[in-house]
Design a protein around this motif. Structure first.
Motif, PDB file in Angstrom:
ATOM      1  N   ASP A 119      35.734  47.912  24.319  1.00  0.00           N
ATOM      2  CA  ASP A 119      35.695  49.294  24.802  1.00  0.00           C
ATOM      3  C   ASP A 119      34.235  49.697  24.894  1.00  0.00           C
ATOM      4  OD1 ASP A 119      35.963  51.974  25.364  1.00  0.00           O
ATOM      5  OD2 ASP A 119      37.196  52.467  23.616  1.00  0.00           O
ATOM      6  N   ALA A 120      33.643  49.465  26.074  1.00  0.00           N
ATOM      7  CA  ALA A 120      32.228  49.776  26.295  1.00  0.00           C
ATOM      8  C   ALA A 120      32.129  51.173  26.890  1.00  0.00           C
ATOM      9  CB  ALA A 120      31.597  48.746  27.220  1.00  0.00           C
ATOM     10  N   ARG A 121      31.552  52.084  26.132  1.00  0.00           N
ATOM     11  CA  ARG A 121      31.462  53.486  26.550  1.00  0.00           C
ATOM     12  C   ARG A 121      30.121  53.774  27.224  1.00  0.00           C
ATOM     13  NH1 ARG A 121      34.785  56.589  22.907  1.00  0.00           N
ATOM     14  NH2 ARG A 121      36.642  55.314  22.507  1.00  0.00           N
ATOM     15  N   LYS A 122      30.132  54.680  28.172  1.00  0.00           N
ATOM     16  CA  LYS A 122      28.899  55.154  28.776  1.00  0.00           C
ATOM     17  C   LYS A 122      28.375  56.325  27.961  1.00  0.00           C
ATOM     18  CE  LYS A 122      29.669  53.781  33.588  1.00  0.00           C
ATOM     19  NZ  LYS A 122      29.744  54.254  34.999  1.00  0.00           N
ATOM     20  N   ARG A 123      27.056  56.375  27.832  1.00  0.00           N
ATOM     21  CA  ARG A 123      26.448  57.509  27.140  1.00  0.00           C
ATOM     22  C   ARG A 123      26.681  58.778  27.953  1.00  0.00           C
ATOM     23  NH1 ARG A 123      21.674  56.470  23.997  1.00  0.00           N
ATOM     24  NH2 ARG A 123      21.077  58.614  24.424  1.00  0.00           N
ATOM     25  N   LEU A 124      26.988  59.881  27.256  1.00  0.00           N
ATOM     26  CA  LEU A 124      27.141  61.165  27.923  1.00  0.00           C
ATOM     27  C   LEU A 124      25.780  61.694  28.362  1.00  0.00           C
ATOM     28  CD1 LEU A 124      29.608  62.849  25.411  1.00  0.00           C
ATOM     29  CD2 LEU A 124      30.161  62.066  27.708  1.00  0.00           C
ATOM     30  N   PRO A 125      25.749  62.498  29.431  1.00  0.00           N
ATOM     31  CA  PRO A 125      24.484  63.152  29.786  1.00  0.00           C
ATOM     32  C   PRO A 125      24.079  64.112  28.682  1.00  0.00           C
ATOM     33  CG  PRO A 125      26.313  64.091  31.030  1.00  0.00           C
ATOM     34  CD  PRO A 125      26.861  62.890  30.319  1.00  0.00           C
ATOM     35  N   ARG A 126      22.819  64.513  28.696  1.00  0.00           N
ATOM     36  CA  ARG A 126      22.318  65.377  27.625  1.00  0.00           C
ATOM     37  C   ARG A 126      23.027  66.727  27.592  1.00  0.00           C
ATOM     38  NH1 ARG A 126      17.883  64.288  24.576  1.00  0.00           N
ATOM     39  NH2 ARG A 126      16.737  62.408  25.111  1.00  0.00           N
ATOM     40  N   GLU A 127      23.532  67.200  28.712  1.00  0.00           N
ATOM     41  CA  GLU A 127      24.140  68.524  28.731  1.00  0.00           C
ATOM     42  C   GLU A 127      25.343  68.522  29.662  1.00  0.00           C
ATOM     43  OE1 GLU A 127      22.505  72.716  30.239  1.00  0.00           O
ATOM     44  OE2 GLU A 127      21.330  71.888  28.592  1.00  0.00           O
ATOM     45  N   ILE A 128      26.431  69.166  29.232  1.00  0.00           N
ATOM     46  CA  ILE A 128      27.621  69.321  30.062  1.00  0.00           C
ATOM     47  C   ILE A 128      28.010  70.790  30.045  1.00  0.00           C
ATOM     48  CG2 ILE A 128      30.069  68.757  30.340  1.00  0.00           C
ATOM     49  CD1 ILE A 128      29.546  66.097  29.060  1.00  0.00           C
ATOM     50  N   ASP A 129      27.963  71.441  31.210  1.00  0.00           N
ATOM     51  CA  ASP A 129      28.324  72.857  31.311  1.00  0.00           C
ATOM     52  C   ASP A 129      27.590  73.703  30.265  1.00  0.00           C
ATOM     53  OD1 ASP A 129      30.071  72.245  33.373  1.00  0.00           O
ATOM     54  OD2 ASP A 129      31.750  71.897  32.000  1.00  0.00           O
ATOM     55  N   GLY A 130      26.315  73.407  30.108  1.00  0.00           N
ATOM     56  CA  GLY A 130      25.522  74.171  29.165  1.00  0.00           C
ATOM     57  C   GLY A 130      25.716  73.790  27.714  1.00  0.00           C
ATOM     58  N   ARG A 131      26.583  72.817  27.435  1.00  0.00           N
ATOM     59  CA  ARG A 131      26.849  72.402  26.053  1.00  0.00           C
ATOM     60  C   ARG A 131      26.110  71.105  25.771  1.00  0.00           C
ATOM     61  NH1 ARG A 131      30.479  68.776  23.866  1.00  0.00           N
ATOM     62  NH2 ARG A 131      31.493  68.453  25.868  1.00  0.00           N
ATOM     63  N   ILE A 132      25.364  71.081  24.677  1.00  0.00           N
ATOM     64  CA  ILE A 132      24.684  69.855  24.285  1.00  0.00           C
ATOM     65  C   ILE A 132      25.729  68.797  23.961  1.00  0.00           C
ATOM     66  CG2 ILE A 132      23.178  68.771  22.569  1.00  0.00           C
ATOM     67  CD1 ILE A 132      21.726  70.578  24.532  1.00  0.00           C
ATOM     68  N   ALA A 133      25.666  67.676  24.663  1.00  0.00           N
ATOM     69  CA  ALA A 133      26.675  66.629  24.474  1.00  0.00           C
ATOM     70  C   ALA A 133      26.068  65.322  24.019  1.00  0.00           C
ATOM     71  CB  ALA A 133      27.427  66.407  25.787  1.00  0.00           C
ATOM     72  N   ASP A 134      24.776  65.331  23.763  1.00  0.00           N
ATOM     73  CA  ASP A 134      24.100  64.083  23.447  1.00  0.00           C
ATOM     74  C   ASP A 134      23.458  64.113  22.075  1.00  0.00           C
ATOM     75  OD1 ASP A 134      23.393  61.479  24.142  1.00  0.00           O
ATOM     76  OD2 ASP A 134      21.406  62.087  24.776  1.00  0.00           O
ATOM     77  N   GLN A 135      23.958  64.958  21.182  1.00  0.00           N
ATOM     78  CA  GLN A 135      23.464  64.905  19.818  1.00  0.00           C
ATOM     79  C   GLN A 135      23.791  63.545  19.229  1.00  0.00           C
ATOM     80  OE1 GLN A 135      25.142  68.155  17.594  1.00  0.00           O
ATOM     81  NE2 GLN A 135      23.438  69.498  18.093  1.00  0.00           N
ATOM     82  N   THR A 136      22.902  63.044  18.409  1.00  0.00           N
ATOM     83  CA  THR A 136      23.147  61.748  17.771  1.00  0.00           C
ATOM     84  C   THR A 136      24.468  61.758  17.021  1.00  0.00           C
ATOM     85  OG1 THR A 136      20.780  61.318  17.577  1.00  0.00           O
ATOM     86  CG2 THR A 136      22.241  60.109  16.085  1.00  0.00           C
ATOM     87  N   VAL A 137      24.727  62.820  16.282  1.00  0.00           N
ATOM     88  CA  VAL A 137      25.942  62.858  15.468  1.00  0.00           C
ATOM     89  C   VAL A 137      27.200  62.881  16.322  1.00  0.00           C
ATOM     90  CG1 VAL A 137      25.956  65.395  15.196  1.00  0.00           C
ATOM     91  CG2 VAL A 137      27.029  63.916  13.471  1.00  0.00           C
ATOM     92  N   THR A 138      27.191  63.620  17.434  1.00  0.00           N
ATOM     93  CA  THR A 138      28.400  63.655  18.267  1.00  0.00           C
ATOM     94  C   THR A 138      28.595  62.336  19.009  1.00  0.00           C
ATOM     95  OG1 THR A 138      27.145  64.797  20.016  1.00  0.00           O
ATOM     96  CG2 THR A 138      28.456  66.151  18.516  1.00  0.00           C
ATOM     97  N   ARG A 139      27.497  61.646  19.340  1.00  0.00           N
ATOM     98  CA  ARG A 139      27.649  60.308  19.932  1.00  0.00           C
ATOM     99  C   ARG A 139      28.344  59.385  18.941  1.00  0.00           C
ATOM    100  NH1 ARG A 139      22.079  60.453  21.405  1.00  0.00           N
ATOM    101  NH2 ARG A 139      21.696  58.689  20.037  1.00  0.00           N
ATOM    102  N   PHE A 140      27.902  59.414  17.696  1.00  0.00           N
ATOM    103  CA  PHE A 140      28.512  58.551  16.683  1.00  0.00           C
ATOM    104  C   PHE A 140      29.995  58.869  16.518  1.00  0.00           C
ATOM    105  CE2 PHE A 140      24.293  57.922  14.134  1.00  0.00           C
ATOM    106  CZ  PHE A 140      23.835  57.065  15.124  1.00  0.00           C
ATOM    107  N   ILE A 141      30.306  60.150  16.370  1.00  0.00           N
ATOM    108  CA  ILE A 141      31.702  60.546  16.159  1.00  0.00           C
ATOM    109  C   ILE A 141      32.563  60.151  17.355  1.00  0.00           C
ATOM    110  CG2 ILE A 141      33.269  62.509  15.825  1.00  0.00           C
ATOM    111  CD1 ILE A 141      30.915  63.927  14.408  1.00  0.00           C
ATOM    112  N   SER A 142      32.010  60.275  18.551  1.00  0.00           N
ATOM    113  CA  SER A 142      32.788  59.978  19.762  1.00  0.00           C
ATOM    114  C   SER A 142      33.311  58.548  19.779  1.00  0.00           C
ATOM    115  CB  SER A 142      31.955  60.249  21.020  1.00  0.00           C
ATOM    116  OG  SER A 142      30.959  59.239  21.211  1.00  0.00           O
ATOM    117  N   LEU A 143      32.585  57.630  19.148  1.00  0.00           N
ATOM    118  CA  LEU A 143      33.023  56.232  19.139  1.00  0.00           C
ATOM    119  C   LEU A 143      34.238  56.015  18.233  1.00  0.00           C
ATOM    120  CD1 LEU A 143      29.595  54.352  19.104  1.00  0.00           C
ATOM    121  CD2 LEU A 143      31.126  54.725  21.044  1.00  0.00           C
TER     122      LEU A 143
END
Length: 340
Positions: A119-143
């Motif tokens: 399951d190879a995931r693509k990194r999210l862009p830094r911002e989605i609809d004004g919401r920060i989506a690329d925090q290190t912690v949320t990247r980790f949790i997303s996996l």
């Protein structure tokens, strides 16, 4: 489910990875979670309540060692892991779970390693609809979530590091620490580089000001920060102690629990302090709290608006370090004494 989580190389990132472990345990209270982490971060991993076993990834920082990593994977084959979550993005960190034959292997794509992941995931862009989506912690949790869940707002359960009171008492006795005055810890180091480091003369002025207000100051860091600690503790005040190089990482965790506040750059020790529950003042220069915030309800961020910040550079490209020199002692002192 039995998980193998491959931890990141930086102490701060390893602390933030605890949010993923807490999420896995919340999803499955019976989950067994082993963490494969660099040797220097194992003491931190062992302070995380959800960890069943901390396994030593005994390679030097930056060392490729593909053969030994494959051998390590083969040695883990009989452990019955159901899923591997690989937090770093490098090719080498995917080798061990691949050779361990773990059925599910989740991680971000990159460095031509996708063929080793199921399951190879693509990194999210830094911002989605004004919401920060690329925090290190949320990247980790997303996996630890399904791909669909990872596209939704992500709940962050803050890291929590356990305190060993017996070790704390031993360290206090060994160092002859006097607890009659309230303690503020200063952490002047930042392994990433000088673009994260508030000037030492400001640290020294802050320390003197705190002592005048009735505090004592413990300067905490590795042997690399010993000279910086000497600068901060220069003079004859008995209430400013340079403890750099005199404590292990686990000792710092326990000593932080005795402090009124910890002042740190955006560094591993800042994240460690935040995870102990102590009030944490994070000083940000070239980096940004939008992406690597101290994960605590008791954290206060200090920074100044600068046209060129955040640049995320190790050294200031312009040589002026205005993002750091613009932060006054008064601003940091106010943060220390704020009610957070």
């Amino acid at each position: 489910m039995k998980y193998l989580v491959v931890g990141p190389a930086w102490i701060g990132d390893m602390v933030m990875a605890h949010s993923l472990l807490r999420q896995l345990r919340k999803q499955d209270p019976e989950a067994v979670i082993d963490v494969l982490a660099p040797t220097f971060s194992l003491p931190v991993v062992r302070r995380m309540a959800e960890v069943n076993e901390a396994l030593d990834l005994a390679f030097k920082h930056g060392e490729t060692a593909l053969g030994p990593r494959a051998q390590l994977g083969l040695s883990l084959k009989g452990r019955g892991y159901d899923k591997a979550i690989i937090l770093p993005r490098s090719f080498k960190t995917a080798v061990t779970p691949f050779f361990a034959g773990i059925p599910e292997r989740v991680g971000f794509s990159g460095e031509l390693r996708s063929w080793m992941l199921t399951d190879a995931r693509k990194r999210l862009p830094r911002e989605i609809d004004g919401r920060i989506a690329d925090q290190t912690v949320t990247r980790f949790i997303s996996l630890g979530l399904t791909a669909e869940q990872a596209r939704q707002p992500i709940e962050v359960l803050n890291p929590v590091l356990g305190i060993d009171q017996a070790n704390r008492d031993q360290v206090v006795a060994k160092l002859g620490l006097d607890l009659s005055r309230p303690v503020v810890c200063l952490c002047p180091g930042a392994e990433y580089g000088p673009a994260k480091q508030w000037p030492l003369e400001r640290h020294a002025e802050l320390a003197q000001t705190l002592v005048a207000k009735g505090y004592q100051v413990w300067v905490i860091g590795s042997p690399k920060e010993a000279a910086a600690g000497d600068t901060i503790a220069a003079g004859d005040s008995p209430h400013i102690l340079n403890l750099c190089g005199k404590t292990q990482l686990v000792d710092a965790i326990d000593l932080f629990s005795l402090a009124t506040a910890v002042v740190s750059h955006d560094s591993g020790l800042m994240h460690v302090a935040a995870a102990t529950g102590v009030k944490t003042v994070g000083i940000y220069g070239s980096s940004s709290a939008e992406f690597t915030p101290p994960l605590s309800e008791r954290a206060v961020v200090v920074s100044v608006p600068t046209d060129c910040a955040p640049c995320f550079k190790r050294e200031c490209p312009y040589g002026h370090y205005k993002c750091l020199t613009g932060i006054s002692v008064e601003q940091v002192l106010e943060a220390v004494e704020s009610p957070a």
